[in-house]
Design a protein around this motif. Structure first.
Motif, PDB file in Angstrom:
ATOM      1  N   VAL A  61       6.419  -8.432   6.830  1.00 39.86           N
ATOM      2  CA  VAL A  61       5.765  -7.124   6.875  1.00 39.86           C
ATOM      3  C   VAL A  61       4.250  -7.254   6.921  1.00 39.86           C
ATOM      4  O   VAL A  61       3.676  -8.268   6.525  1.00 39.86           O
ATOM      5  CB  VAL A  61       6.140  -6.246   5.656  1.00 39.86           C
ATOM      6  N   LYS A  62       3.651  -6.172   7.419  1.00 49.01           N
ATOM      7  CA  LYS A  62       2.207  -5.979   7.359  1.00 49.01           C
ATOM      8  C   LYS A  62       2.015  -4.761   6.473  1.00 49.01           C
ATOM      9  O   LYS A  62       2.637  -3.723   6.691  1.00 49.01           O
ATOM     10  CB  LYS A  62       1.666  -5.727   8.764  1.00 49.01           C
ATOM     11  N   VAL A  63       1.174  -4.869   5.453  1.00 48.89           N
ATOM     12  CA  VAL A  63       0.956  -3.777   4.508  1.00 48.89           C
ATOM     13  C   VAL A  63      -0.419  -3.177   4.768  1.00 48.89           C
ATOM     14  O   VAL A  63      -1.420  -3.889   4.820  1.00 48.89           O
ATOM     15  CB  VAL A  63       1.056  -4.283   3.049  1.00 48.89           C
ATOM     16  N   THR A  64      -0.437  -1.846   4.938  1.00 51.33           N
ATOM     17  CA  THR A  64      -1.703  -1.132   5.134  1.00 51.33           C
ATOM     18  C   THR A  64      -1.776   0.011   4.132  1.00 51.33           C
ATOM     19  O   THR A  64      -0.752   0.501   3.662  1.00 51.33           O
ATOM     20  CB  THR A  64      -1.813  -0.565   6.559  1.00 51.33           C
ATOM     21  N   GLY A  65      -2.977   0.435   3.814  1.00 42.78           N
ATOM     22  CA  GLY A  65      -3.175   1.554   2.890  1.00 42.78           C
ATOM     23  C   GLY A  65      -3.138   1.107   1.440  1.00 42.78           C
ATOM     24  O   GLY A  65      -3.077  -0.078   1.122  1.00 42.78           O
ATOM     25  N   LEU A  66      -3.198   2.099   0.542  1.00 43.41           N
ATOM     26  CA  LEU A  66      -3.223   1.831  -0.892  1.00 43.41           C
ATOM     27  C   LEU A  66      -2.069   2.538  -1.585  1.00 43.41           C
ATOM     28  O   LEU A  66      -1.676   3.634  -1.196  1.00 43.41           O
ATOM     29  CB  LEU A  66      -4.542   2.331  -1.489  1.00 43.41           C
ATOM     30  N   GLU A  67      -1.545   1.892  -2.630  1.00 45.41           N
ATOM     31  CA  GLU A  67      -0.484   2.503  -3.409  1.00 45.41           C
ATOM     32  C   GLU A  67      -1.011   3.686  -4.217  1.00 45.41           C
ATOM     33  O   GLU A  67      -0.297   4.645  -4.458  1.00 45.41           O
ATOM     34  CB  GLU A  67       0.106   1.467  -4.383  1.00 45.41           C
ATOM     35  N   ASP A  68      -2.265   3.617  -4.637  1.00 48.47           N
ATOM     36  CA  ASP A  68      -2.831   4.630  -5.517  1.00 48.47           C
ATOM     37  C   ASP A  68      -2.928   6.007  -4.873  1.00 48.47           C
ATOM     38  O   ASP A  68      -2.666   7.016  -5.508  1.00 48.47           O
ATOM     39  CB  ASP A  68      -4.223   4.197  -6.006  1.00 48.47           C
ATOM     40  N   ASP A  69      -3.334   6.059  -3.608  1.00 47.25           N
ATOM     41  CA  ASP A  69      -3.537   7.366  -2.971  1.00 47.25           C
ATOM     42  C   ASP A  69      -2.435   7.730  -1.977  1.00 47.25           C
ATOM     43  O   ASP A  69      -2.613   8.584  -1.131  1.00 47.25           O
ATOM     44  CB  ASP A  69      -4.909   7.436  -2.302  1.00 47.25           C
ATOM     45  N   ASN A  70      -1.273   7.084  -2.090  1.00 45.89           N
ATOM     46  CA  ASN A  70      -0.091   7.399  -1.273  1.00 45.89           C
ATOM     47  C   ASN A  70      -0.289   7.159   0.216  1.00 45.89           C
ATOM     48  O   ASN A  70       0.330   7.820   1.037  1.00 45.89           O
ATOM     49  CB  ASN A  70       0.366   8.838  -1.500  1.00 45.89           C
ATOM     50  N   THR A  71      -1.158   6.241   0.615  1.00 42.83           N
ATOM     51  CA  THR A  71      -1.326   5.922   2.027  1.00 42.83           C
ATOM     52  C   THR A  71      -0.690   4.587   2.368  1.00 42.83           C
ATOM     53  O   THR A  71      -0.836   4.104   3.478  1.00 42.83           O
ATOM     54  CB  THR A  71      -2.820   5.876   2.406  1.00 42.83           C
ATOM     55  N   LEU A  72       0.024   4.005   1.420  1.00 44.42           N
ATOM     56  CA  LEU A  72       0.646   2.702   1.620  1.00 44.42           C
ATOM     57  C   LEU A  72       1.721   2.791   2.690  1.00 44.42           C
ATOM     58  O   LEU A  72       2.533   3.706   2.700  1.00 44.42           O
ATOM     59  CB  LEU A  72       1.284   2.219   0.316  1.00 44.42           C
ATOM     60  N   GLN A  73       1.702   1.825   3.600  1.00 34.94           N
ATOM     61  CA  GLN A  73       2.728   1.772   4.631  1.00 34.94           C
ATOM     62  C   GLN A  73       3.073   0.322   4.915  1.00 34.94           C
ATOM     63  O   GLN A  73       2.199  -0.507   5.139  1.00 34.94           O
ATOM     64  CB  GLN A  73       2.263   2.461   5.899  1.00 34.94           C
ATOM     65  N   MET A  74       4.366   0.029   4.869  1.00 33.68           N
ATOM     66  CA  MET A  74       4.859  -1.308   5.199  1.00 33.68           C
ATOM     67  C   MET A  74       5.455  -1.244   6.591  1.00 33.68           C
ATOM     68  O   MET A  74       6.317  -0.423   6.864  1.00 33.68           O
ATOM     69  CB  MET A  74       5.934  -1.738   4.203  1.00 33.68           C
ATOM     70  N   THR A  75       4.978  -2.112   7.475  1.00 30.57           N
ATOM     71  CA  THR A  75       5.478  -2.149   8.839  1.00 30.57           C
ATOM     72  C   THR A  75       6.123  -3.503   9.076  1.00 30.57           C
ATOM     73  O   THR A  75       5.509  -4.545   8.811  1.00 30.57           O
ATOM     74  CB  THR A  75       4.334  -1.937   9.849  1.00 30.57           C
ATOM     75  N   ILE A  76       7.356  -3.499   9.551  1.00 28.05           N
ATOM     76  CA  ILE A  76       8.071  -4.748   9.816  1.00 28.05           C
ATOM     77  C   ILE A  76       7.509  -5.353  11.102  1.00 28.05           C
ATOM     78  O   ILE A  76       7.406  -4.686  12.128  1.00 28.05           O
ATOM     79  CB  ILE A  76       9.578  -4.487   9.953  1.00 28.05           C
ATOM     80  N   VAL A  77       7.123  -6.630  11.020  1.00 28.83           N
ATOM     81  CA  VAL A  77       6.596  -7.369  12.172  1.00 28.83           C
ATOM     82  C   VAL A  77       7.356  -8.688  12.271  1.00 28.83           C
ATOM     83  O   VAL A  77       8.069  -9.081  11.351  1.00 28.83           O
ATOM     84  CB  VAL A  77       5.072  -7.631  12.032  1.00 28.83           C
ATOM     85  N   GLY A  78       7.191  -9.367  13.371  1.00 31.02           N
ATOM     86  CA  GLY A  78       7.827 -10.670  13.539  1.00 31.02           C
ATOM     87  C   GLY A  78       7.202 -11.695  12.610  1.00 31.02           C
ATOM     88  O   GLY A  78       5.989 -11.695  12.375  1.00 31.02           O
ATOM     89  N   ALA A 105       4.190  -7.128  -5.358  1.00 31.51           N
ATOM     90  CA  ALA A 105       5.311  -6.211  -5.597  1.00 31.51           C
ATOM     91  C   ALA A 105       4.842  -4.799  -5.283  1.00 31.51           C
ATOM     92  O   ALA A 105       3.765  -4.392  -5.689  1.00 31.51           O
ATOM     93  CB  ALA A 105       5.776  -6.303  -7.043  1.00 31.51           C
ATOM     94  N   ILE A 106       5.656  -4.083  -4.555  1.00 26.60           N
ATOM     95  CA  ILE A 106       5.335  -2.704  -4.198  1.00 26.60           C
ATOM     96  C   ILE A 106       6.474  -1.826  -4.682  1.00 26.60           C
ATOM     97  O   ILE A 106       7.639  -2.087  -4.383  1.00 26.60           O
ATOM     98  CB  ILE A 106       5.148  -2.547  -2.681  1.00 26.60           C
ATOM     99  N   SER A 107       6.133  -0.795  -5.439  1.00 28.83           N
ATOM    100  CA  SER A 107       7.135   0.139  -5.949  1.00 28.83           C
ATOM    101  C   SER A 107       6.892   1.521  -5.360  1.00 28.83           C
ATOM    102  O   SER A 107       5.766   1.991  -5.333  1.00 28.83           O
ATOM    103  CB  SER A 107       7.061   0.239  -7.470  1.00 28.83           C
TER     104      SER A 107
END
Length: 123
Positions: A61-78, A105-107
């Motif tokens: 995965v590629k992780v973008t954004g922050l968990e704190d402000d609800n902009t977190l996004q996990m994108t599946i990549v090769g 860890a991302i919850s």
């Protein structure tokens, strides 16, 4: 069915009812009153989103954004891609904890769902 009206008034009076009846029959013949295609489209787009943003064990995965402000996004990549940051080691539900050797860890918790925790190792 003679109401004592002239024949043309009697026919005009019954015509809207028969049109309404045929519309209801036409609508009843379609699944969900014609909303099946809309629901299928929404379901397909949700499934496509989950395939791209809901990693399973072994996915990179590629992780973008922050968990704190609800902009977190996990994108599946090769996994061989230069964008790959982490590899999914575990997917846990509830209050389970990740193993100590995980890099991140991302919850996430939905409004009416059990919380999900993804445990990642570095690629």
């Amino acid at each position: 069915m003679n109401c004592g009206c002239p024949l043309d008034r009697q026919a005009a009076r019954w015509r809207p009812q028969s049109r309404r009846r045929s519309f209801l029959v036409w609508k009843a013949g379609r699944p969900n009153g014609g909303k099946a295609a809309e629901q299928a489209s929404a379901s397909a787009s949700a499934e496509a989103y989950n395939k791209r943003h809901n990693p399973q064990v072994g996915d990179c995965v590629k992780v973008t954004g922050l968990e704190d402000d609800n902009t977190l996004q996990m994108t599946i990549v090769g996994c061989d891609s230069s964008e790959a940051q982490y590899k999914t080691a575990e997917v846990l539900t509830g209050a389970q904890e990740c193993k100590p050797d995980t890099a991140r860890a991302i919850s996430l918790r939905g409004r009416h769902t059990v919380s999900t925790r993804w445990c990642f190792t570095t690629v």
